[in-house]
Write a protein that holds these residues in place. Structure first.
Motif, PDB file in Angstrom:
ATOM      1  N   VAL A   1       0.851  -1.187   0.000  1.00  0.00           N
ATOM      2  CA  VAL A   1       0.000   0.000   0.000  1.00  0.00           C
ATOM      3  C   VAL A   1       0.892   1.243   0.000  1.00  0.00           C
ATOM      4  O   VAL A   1       1.852   1.339   0.781  1.00  0.00           O
ATOM      5  CB  VAL A   1      -0.940   0.028   1.232  1.00  0.00           C
ATOM      6  CG1 VAL A   1      -1.841   1.257   1.173  1.00  0.00           C
ATOM      7  CG2 VAL A   1      -1.778  -1.243   1.297  1.00  0.00           C
ATOM      8  N   SER A   2       0.553   2.193  -0.881  1.00  0.00           N
ATOM      9  CA  SER A   2       1.276   3.465  -0.928  1.00  0.00           C
ATOM     10  C   SER A   2       0.282   4.574  -1.215  1.00  0.00           C
ATOM     11  O   SER A   2      -0.909   4.325  -1.417  1.00  0.00           O
ATOM     12  CB  SER A   2       2.360   3.431  -2.010  1.00  0.00           C
ATOM     13  OG  SER A   2       1.779   3.545  -3.291  1.00  0.00           O
ATOM     14  N   ASP A   3       0.781   5.805  -1.240  1.00  0.00           N
ATOM     15  CA  ASP A   3      -0.073   6.932  -1.634  1.00  0.00           C
ATOM     16  C   ASP A   3       0.189   7.343  -3.086  1.00  0.00           C
ATOM     17  O   ASP A   3      -0.202   8.420  -3.520  1.00  0.00           O
ATOM     18  CB  ASP A   3       0.125   8.128  -0.699  1.00  0.00           C
ATOM     19  CG  ASP A   3       1.556   8.681  -0.722  1.00  0.00           C
ATOM     20  OD1 ASP A   3       2.374   8.191  -1.532  1.00  0.00           O
ATOM     21  OD2 ASP A   3       1.851   9.597   0.058  1.00  0.00           O
ATOM     22  N   GLY A   4       0.873   6.478  -3.812  1.00  0.00           N
ATOM     23  CA  GLY A   4       1.232   6.764  -5.201  1.00  0.00           C
ATOM     24  C   GLY A   4       2.652   7.248  -5.334  1.00  0.00           C
ATOM     25  O   GLY A   4       3.212   7.211  -6.422  1.00  0.00           O
ATOM     26  N   VAL A   5       3.246   7.707  -4.223  1.00  0.00           N
ATOM     27  CA  VAL A   5       4.639   8.148  -4.210  1.00  0.00           C
ATOM     28  C   VAL A   5       5.415   7.405  -3.133  1.00  0.00           C
ATOM     29  O   VAL A   5       6.431   6.765  -3.388  1.00  0.00           O
ATOM     30  CB  VAL A   5       4.744   9.670  -3.978  1.00  0.00           C
ATOM     31  CG1 VAL A   5       6.197  10.096  -3.883  1.00  0.00           C
ATOM     32  CG2 VAL A   5       4.049  10.427  -5.093  1.00  0.00           C
ATOM     33  N   ASP A   6       4.922   7.488  -1.892  1.00  0.00           N
ATOM     34  CA  ASP A   6       5.590   6.874  -0.748  1.00  0.00           C
ATOM     35  C   ASP A   6       4.760   5.713  -0.212  1.00  0.00           C
ATOM     36  O   ASP A   6       3.518   5.740  -0.257  1.00  0.00           O
ATOM     37  CB  ASP A   6       5.789   7.906   0.366  1.00  0.00           C
ATOM     38  CG  ASP A   6       6.607   9.104  -0.099  1.00  0.00           C
ATOM     39  OD1 ASP A   6       7.610   8.884  -0.798  1.00  0.00           O
ATOM     40  OD2 ASP A   6       6.228  10.249   0.239  1.00  0.00           O
TER      41      ASP A   6
ATOM     42  N   GLY B   1       5.268  -0.620   3.801  1.00  0.00           N
ATOM     43  CA  GLY B   1       3.952  -0.618   3.192  1.00  0.00           C
ATOM     44  C   GLY B   1       3.424  -2.006   2.885  1.00  0.00           C
ATOM     45  O   GLY B   1       2.403  -2.139   2.196  1.00  0.00           O
ATOM     46  N   ILE B   2       4.090  -3.053   3.372  1.00  0.00           N
ATOM     47  CA  ILE B   2       3.729  -4.438   3.065  1.00  0.00           C
ATOM     48  C   ILE B   2       2.779  -4.976   4.133  1.00  0.00           C
ATOM     49  O   ILE B   2       2.937  -4.706   5.326  1.00  0.00           O
ATOM     50  CB  ILE B   2       4.983  -5.332   2.988  1.00  0.00           C
ATOM     51  CG1 ILE B   2       5.966  -4.770   1.945  1.00  0.00           C
ATOM     52  CG2 ILE B   2       4.602  -6.770   2.660  1.00  0.00           C
ATOM     53  CD1 ILE B   2       5.440  -4.761   0.537  1.00  0.00           C
ATOM     54  N   PHE B   3       1.811  -5.750   3.691  1.00  0.00           N
ATOM     55  CA  PHE B   3       0.952  -6.472   4.628  1.00  0.00           C
ATOM     56  C   PHE B   3       0.835  -7.921   4.190  1.00  0.00           C
ATOM     57  O   PHE B   3       0.985  -8.249   3.002  1.00  0.00           O
ATOM     58  CB  PHE B   3      -0.443  -5.841   4.712  1.00  0.00           C
ATOM     59  CG  PHE B   3      -1.281  -6.017   3.480  1.00  0.00           C
ATOM     60  CD1 PHE B   3      -2.083  -7.152   3.301  1.00  0.00           C
ATOM     61  CD2 PHE B   3      -1.280  -5.054   2.464  1.00  0.00           C
ATOM     62  CE1 PHE B   3      -2.847  -7.324   2.159  1.00  0.00           C
ATOM     63  CE2 PHE B   3      -2.053  -5.224   1.323  1.00  0.00           C
ATOM     64  CZ  PHE B   3      -2.836  -6.360   1.164  1.00  0.00           C
ATOM     65  N   SER B   4       0.585  -8.769   5.134  1.00  0.00           N
ATOM     66  CA  SER B   4       0.337 -10.184   4.873  1.00  0.00           C
ATOM     67  C   SER B   4      -0.792 -10.613   5.785  1.00  0.00           C
ATOM     68  O   SER B   4      -0.689 -10.512   7.011  1.00  0.00           O
ATOM     69  CB  SER B   4       1.599 -11.015   5.133  1.00  0.00           C
ATOM     70  OG  SER B   4       1.366 -12.377   4.820  1.00  0.00           O
ATOM     71  N   ILE B   5      -1.884 -11.110   5.230  1.00  0.00           N
ATOM     72  CA  ILE B   5      -3.076 -11.443   5.998  1.00  0.00           C
ATOM     73  C   ILE B   5      -3.493 -12.874   5.666  1.00  0.00           C
ATOM     74  O   ILE B   5      -3.464 -13.291   4.507  1.00  0.00           O
ATOM     75  CB  ILE B   5      -4.214 -10.449   5.715  1.00  0.00           C
ATOM     76  CG1 ILE B   5      -5.390 -10.700   6.644  1.00  0.00           C
ATOM     77  CG2 ILE B   5      -4.646 -10.449   4.265  1.00  0.00           C
ATOM     78  CD1 ILE B   5      -6.429  -9.578   6.610  1.00  0.00           C
ATOM     79  N   SER B   6      -3.832 -13.642   6.711  1.00  0.00           N
ATOM     80  CA  SER B   6      -4.152 -15.059   6.543  1.00  0.00           C
ATOM     81  C   SER B   6      -5.511 -15.370   7.142  1.00  0.00           C
ATOM     82  O   SER B   6      -5.944 -14.758   8.127  1.00  0.00           O
ATOM     83  CB  SER B   6      -3.086 -15.933   7.224  1.00  0.00           C
ATOM     84  OG  SER B   6      -1.806 -15.683   6.690  1.00  0.00           O
ATOM     85  N   SER B   7      -6.195 -16.338   6.530  1.00  0.00           N
ATOM     86  CA  SER B   7      -7.485 -16.790   7.037  1.00  0.00           C
ATOM     87  C   SER B   7      -7.819 -18.120   6.384  1.00  0.00           C
ATOM     88  O   SER B   7      -7.367 -18.412   5.274  1.00  0.00           O
ATOM     89  CB  SER B   7      -8.571 -15.764   6.714  1.00  0.00           C
ATOM     90  OG  SER B   7      -9.846 -16.255   7.079  1.00  0.00           O
TER      91      SER B   7
ATOM     92  N   VAL C   1      -1.860  -1.292  -3.948  1.00  0.00           N
ATOM     93  CA  VAL C   1      -2.954  -0.351  -3.751  1.00  0.00           C
ATOM     94  C   VAL C   1      -2.390   1.047  -3.532  1.00  0.00           C
ATOM     95  O   VAL C   1      -1.483   1.244  -2.719  1.00  0.00           O
ATOM     96  CB  VAL C   1      -3.821  -0.763  -2.544  1.00  0.00           C
ATOM     97  CG1 VAL C   1      -4.936   0.259  -2.321  1.00  0.00           C
ATOM     98  CG2 VAL C   1      -4.400  -2.152  -2.766  1.00  0.00           C
ATOM     99  N   ASP C   2      -2.927   2.021  -4.269  1.00  0.00           N
ATOM    100  CA  ASP C   2      -2.595   3.428  -4.058  1.00  0.00           C
ATOM    101  C   ASP C   2      -3.795   4.103  -3.425  1.00  0.00           C
ATOM    102  O   ASP C   2      -4.839   4.262  -4.069  1.00  0.00           O
ATOM    103  CB  ASP C   2      -2.252   4.112  -5.385  1.00  0.00           C
ATOM    104  CG  ASP C   2      -0.980   3.584  -6.004  1.00  0.00           C
ATOM    105  OD1 ASP C   2      -0.156   3.027  -5.264  1.00  0.00           O
ATOM    106  OD2 ASP C   2      -0.824   3.708  -7.238  1.00  0.00           O
ATOM    107  N   LEU C   3      -3.672   4.479  -2.167  1.00  0.00           N
ATOM    108  CA  LEU C   3      -4.756   5.186  -1.493  1.00  0.00           C
ATOM    109  C   LEU C   3      -4.760   6.651  -1.920  1.00  0.00           C
ATOM    110  O   LEU C   3      -3.695   7.260  -2.095  1.00  0.00           O
ATOM    111  CB  LEU C   3      -4.610   5.090   0.023  1.00  0.00           C
ATOM    112  CG  LEU C   3      -4.867   3.717   0.661  1.00  0.00           C
ATOM    113  CD1 LEU C   3      -4.753   3.817   2.176  1.00  0.00           C
ATOM    114  CD2 LEU C   3      -6.229   3.174   0.269  1.00  0.00           C
ATOM    115  N   VAL C   4      -5.937   7.202  -2.079  1.00  0.00           N
ATOM    116  CA  VAL C   4      -6.106   8.593  -2.472  1.00  0.00           C
ATOM    117  C   VAL C   4      -6.262   9.437  -1.231  1.00  0.00           C
ATOM    118  O   VAL C   4      -7.111   9.150  -0.367  1.00  0.00           O
ATOM    119  CB  VAL C   4      -7.333   8.764  -3.390  1.00  0.00           C
ATOM    120  CG1 VAL C   4      -7.531  10.229  -3.749  1.00  0.00           C
ATOM    121  CG2 VAL C   4      -7.175   7.919  -4.643  1.00  0.00           C
ATOM    122  N   SER C   5      -5.440  10.488  -1.121  1.00  0.00           N
ATOM    123  CA  SER C   5      -5.493  11.351   0.053  1.00  0.00           C
ATOM    124  C   SER C   5      -6.816  12.105   0.100  1.00  0.00           C
ATOM    125  O   SER C   5      -7.354  12.523  -0.919  1.00  0.00           O
ATOM    126  CB  SER C   5      -4.335  12.346   0.029  1.00  0.00           C
ATOM    127  OG  SER C   5      -4.459  13.279   1.084  1.00  0.00           O
ATOM    128  N   GLY C   6      -7.312  12.299   1.297  1.00  0.00           N
ATOM    129  CA  GLY C   6      -8.523  13.088   1.477  1.00  0.00           C
ATOM    130  C   GLY C   6      -8.259  14.577   1.402  1.00  0.00           C
ATOM    131  O   GLY C   6      -9.189  15.384   1.368  1.00  0.00           O
TER     132      GLY C   6
END
Length: 921
Positions: free
Chosen positions: A31-36, A58-64, A95-100
């Motif tokens: 996950v990043s903001d498109g730059v960082d 910015g890395i995640f690892s999720i298990s289920s 994923v690039d999150l868009v700033s509010g």
């Protein structure tokens, strides 16, 4: 005991089976903001309590053990939440999150790479997906109408031109338009026609608009700004969408009159990706039809002449093609394109695009007037990202119609005219990072090439020397001087083979992040603009004035001169020879009048002059006097024409721009920005009529004075035999003779505008009022853009934009030459205001906008110059989300119905309306 043993064994085997089959799924992403990269972002499996946060990278690892597919909810304070469907554990998730907050919005156009608005050295605006979907338009250029600093001229029902912070031209623009890094502005022609592109409203994700010169990165010619359309990919936007549009333009009567219902379009998009989201494709189909705005009666007269129609004639053979024209033709567009995406990992991706289109429609140019074209276009694009290397190549082939009803022509002459072109562009850019000095560096190379073929019908004598090639290399650096202070430096070298010139365009910017919500910019840009291929190579007649007199244009690949000034005569069907100087020798007039006057004399007191009129010695004697009437230079309207000046050879225009910009959030829901800039232009050009007509208002009196001594001598010596005392009678007859001839000159209109001064480079055949280009020295002006956006709730917003420049007309001392009779015009309003509101809540969408342009004087060559009145235009749209997959929108443009022409002589634009139905299939 055995039973217990078997029971225990069975339970163990069952437990082992369920443990094996209850497989745990693990998904990894970034996950990043498109730059960082972003730390601490929440990632939760929808409908469960299972969740993780991203690490420092910015890395995640999720298990289920929940069976796929999952829907991940990704959120972080200050960013807009996103949902993502996961179909495979091997799925590529980035994923690039868009700033509010707008200052943290990520853009890619200002620096030719991703950066935050608060750290950009450019003035930039964006149009996001929600606005694109809530405000569908028939033409992708029209959606720019509400953007600060952008002028959208709706020249026809579907033909538009856009300009940012520069002088306006009808046909070309110094604004670079791109779609996914592919130049839509046509190399060498510098035109952007959204209707003649593969832009599809249902395939657009966002639009970025950069104001001001961008030559330091994008190359010479990008003096106004950049508009970058960015399309949807199949990973985030899979599925099928169908959009249907129908509309009307109010030429006469109400908008709903049957004859006005002549706008329609169909757009279809389909996109698919694999479960791993490493491979995907999409394709778009489009079809449009549009009518055209009417011409007023005076406009029709100017375009089609007194007969109201023109035959279509091939200028090479001077033969009619069999067609005639008596109205501006309607437009039709078709197109298809397909895109393949391959991205095996976060560090590598390849995108391939291919498409074709066919456009039948009209264009307006200041040089040639109204033109019709039927053109087919084929294009390919290859784009690769590999770690920090970016490579982009595209090739476009434009094939004009050359036969039957597909043939292109000029409405004002009926002469066949078209241009075939091959265009290519290669860009390579490498990113370098020097963390020890807090500096990022971009280095790049670019090659643009266009090859034209008009088969002698448009570029004429320039046909074999009209290739257009530009080589460019650039470097850009961005350094963090402190936590809040950023320095950007850029420079680009370009070589122009058509001009045999080169340029270096630097840019320097200092950005101060005064607070997390306020940013201040101070920049300097130097840009260079070469003349376009049309400006350089045109060589053809552009208007027929009757009587064998044409207006012709010659491009500025060479200068036009008046080193050998001669007056050509517009009477006599070419039998009257031209002569040196500006005016008419009296011997020429005598030779013209004598054959017509002689037959009128038998049976009159002047019959004795018949031998004198026919005698070549008489003509020689008059020639020997050197009698000559100096002509007066006038234009085609009989107004005085300025000093005789040739056309200048094309060269690079130079713009130096200094700018101070601010963008900030005054509160959580109020954003304000402004830009103050000073631009200094050198070597800029404007089109001019170079050839004057020659009027002879004193010809009759001058001629009579020259011819009288010869007539008197003949009357006294020949008619009266030299007998003394007959002098008064000889005087009476001689006076009568010269008055008869002078009267004949007046009666035949020979004292009016009957001569023409052509440049030395004029075509040898015909009589040609030559048009060319004038290079101006230097001007300076100030500009100011400001925008206010208020969003009190998520569903309601208002905006107000204002743009002003200090001068729109420059004369004499403004141009640095007190004796210069020429003027230079920006061809747009001094004051421009845009206001509007948008509401979107639940099922309903509503928008209302107002645009005010102050009046101005326009200088658009021979056809579209004059006064442009002020305009107040209101547009509105109402939308309804019938269900989650169906959207209906009704839009009305120019609600007041006030008819106007973008420039004098162009079609009258009135009210228009459009109904849009969008279906997600």
């Amino acid at each position: 005991m055995k039973f217990k043993f078997y029971l225990t064994s069975l339970m163990f085997l069952l437990a082992t089976f369920f443990m094996v089959n209850a497989q745990t799924n693990t998904v990894t992403g970034k996950v990043s903001d498109g730059v960082d990269v972003l730390f601490g972002v929440n990632v939760i499996i929808q409908g469960t309590n299972t969740g993780v946060i991203t690490d420092d990278n910015g890395i995640f690892s999720i298990s289920s053990d929940i069976k796929l597919p999952w829907t991940l909810e990704i959120s972080s304070l200050g960013f807009t939440s996103q949902s993502l469907v996961v179909n495979s554990t091997a799925q590529l998730i980035s994923v690039d999150l868009v700033s509010g907050e707008q200052l943290n919005e990520v853009v890619i156009t200002g620096a030719r790479k991703a950066e935050k608005v608060s750290e950009s050295a450019t003035s930039i605006s964006t149009i996001l997906l929600k606005e694109i979907e809530n405000r569908p338009t028939f033409n992708a250029a029209v959606m720019l109408d509400n953007v600060l600093g952008v002028q959208v001229d709706r020249q026809g029902a579907s033909r538009t031109n856009i300009t940012i912070r520069d002088n306006v031209d009808i046909f070309s623009t110094s604004t670079l338009a791109m779609l996914d890094y592919r130049d839509l502005s046509q190399v060498g022609l510098n035109i952007f026609d959204a209707a003649n592109s593969n832009l599809s409203m249902i395939d657009l994700e966002r639009v970025e608009v950069v104001r001001g010169p961008q030559a330091a990165l994008y190359g010479a010619g990008v003096g106004g700004g950049v508009v970058h359309y960015q399309s949807k990919d199949p990973f985030k936007y899979p599925g099928s969408t169908l959009q249907l549009q129908a509309g009307a333009i109010a030429n006469g009567g109400s908008l709903l009159n049957k004859g006005n219902l002549n706008m329609k379009s169909v757009n279809f998009r389909h996109a698919v990706s694999n479960d791993d989201q490493t491979f995907g494709y999409k394709f778009n189909l489009r079809y449009t039809e549009n009518g055209e705005w009417d011409l007023s009666d005076p406009q029709k007269l100017g375009v089609f002449g007194a007969s109201g129609s023109r035959s279509i004639i091939d200028p090479l053979t001077n033969q009619a093609t069999g067609g005639t024209i008596d109205k501006i033709q309607d437009g039709v567009g078709k197109g298809a394109d397909a895109t393949l995406y391959y991205r095996p990992n976060d560090n590598f991706s390849v995108t391939a695009v291919a498409g074709m289109g066919s456009t039948v429609g009209n264009a307006w140019t200041s040089g040639t007037g109204e033109v019709f074209a039927d053109q087919k276009t084929y294009f390919v694009q290859l784009r690769m990202n590999s770690n920090d290397l970016f490579v982009n190549y595209n090739y476009t082939k434009n094939i004009p119609g050359q036969y039957d009803d597909e043939i292109g022509y000029n409405y004002r002459t009926g002469l066949v005219s078209y241009i075939d072109s091959n265009q290519s562009q290669l860009q390579v850019q490498q990113e370098l990072f020097f963390d020890n000095i807090n500096t990022d560096v971009s280095i790049g190379y670019e090659h643009k090439f266009a090859e034209f073929e008009s088969y002698g019908r448009t570029f004429g004598r320039n046909e074999d020397k009209d290739d257009y090639r530009v080589y460019g290399a650039y470097v850009s650096t961005k350094s963090d001087l402190t936590k809040d202070l950023i320095l950007t430096l850029s420079g680009r070298y370009d070589k122009f083979t058509a001009l045999n010139e080169q340029s270096f365009s630097p840019r320097a910017g200092l950005i101060w992040k005064a607070s997390p919500r306020h940013s201040v910019r101070l920049t300097y840009n130097k840009s260079h603009t070469p003349p376009s291929a049309l400006t350089m190579f045109l060589d053809l007649p552009v208007a027929s004035l009757g009587g064998g007199l044409n207006i012709s244009i010659l491009g500025n690949s060479q200068a036009q001169t008046f080193d050998n000034i001669r007056t050509k005569w517009l009477f006599g069907g070419g039998a009257v020879p031209s002569n040196a100087g500006i005016g008419m020798p009296h011997a020429t007039l005598f030779g013209v009048l004598a054959p017509g006057v002689g037959p009128l004399l038998p049976g009159t007191p002047l019959a004795g002059f018949i031998p004198w009129l026919a005698d070549q010695n008489t003509l020689a004697a008059i020639a020997g006097t050197g009698g000559f009437t100096n002509g007066f230079l006038v234009d085609t309207n009989g107004r005085p024409f300025g000093p005789l000046e040739g056309g200048d050879k094309g060269t690079l225009q130079i713009d130096n721009t200094y700018e101070l910009g601010f963008k900030g959030m005054l509160s959580d829901n109020l954003t304000w920005s402004f830009d103050v800039y000073n631009t200094q232009k050198e070597n800029f050009i404007a089109q001019r009529i170079l050839s004057p007509l020659v009027a002879l208002p004193t010809l009759a009196n001058d001629f009579a004075a020259t011819v009288y001594p010869s007539a008197y001598a003949y009357a006294f010596n020949t008619i009266f035999g030299g007998v003394n005392g007959f002098q008064p009678f000889a005087d009476q007859l001689a006076t009568g003779m010269v008055n008869t001839m002078a009267g004949a000159a007046i009666q035949n209109g020979l004292t009016g505008a009957v001569g023409l001064i052509e440049t030395d480079q004029a075509p040898e055949s015909g009589n040609n009022i030559m048009m060319g280009y004038k290079n101006f020295g230097k001007i300076s002006y100030w500009g100011f853009d400001t925008a206010l956006n208020w969003r009190p709730t998520d569903s309601f917003s208002m905006f107000a934009n204002y743009s002003v420049i200090s001068e729109t007309e420059f004369t004499k001392d403004d141009l640095g030459a007190l004796d210069d009779p020429n003027s230079y015009f920006m061809n747009h309003s001094k004051h421009r205001v845009k206001t509007g509101l948008n509401y979107a809540s639940g099922k309903w969408v509503f928008g209302l906008s107002h645009k005010y342009d102050s009046g101005f004087n326009a200088d658009m060559g021979a056809f579209y110059s004059g006064i442009v009145g002020q305009r107040n235009i209101y547009d509105t749209n109402v939308g309804l989300n019938i269900n989650p997959k169906t959207y209906l929108d009704i839009a009305v443009y120019n609600l007041g119905g006030e008819k106007y022409s973008v420039f004098p002589g162009m079609p009258l634009v009135g009210m228009s309306g459009m109904v849009t139905l969008r279906l997600d299939l």
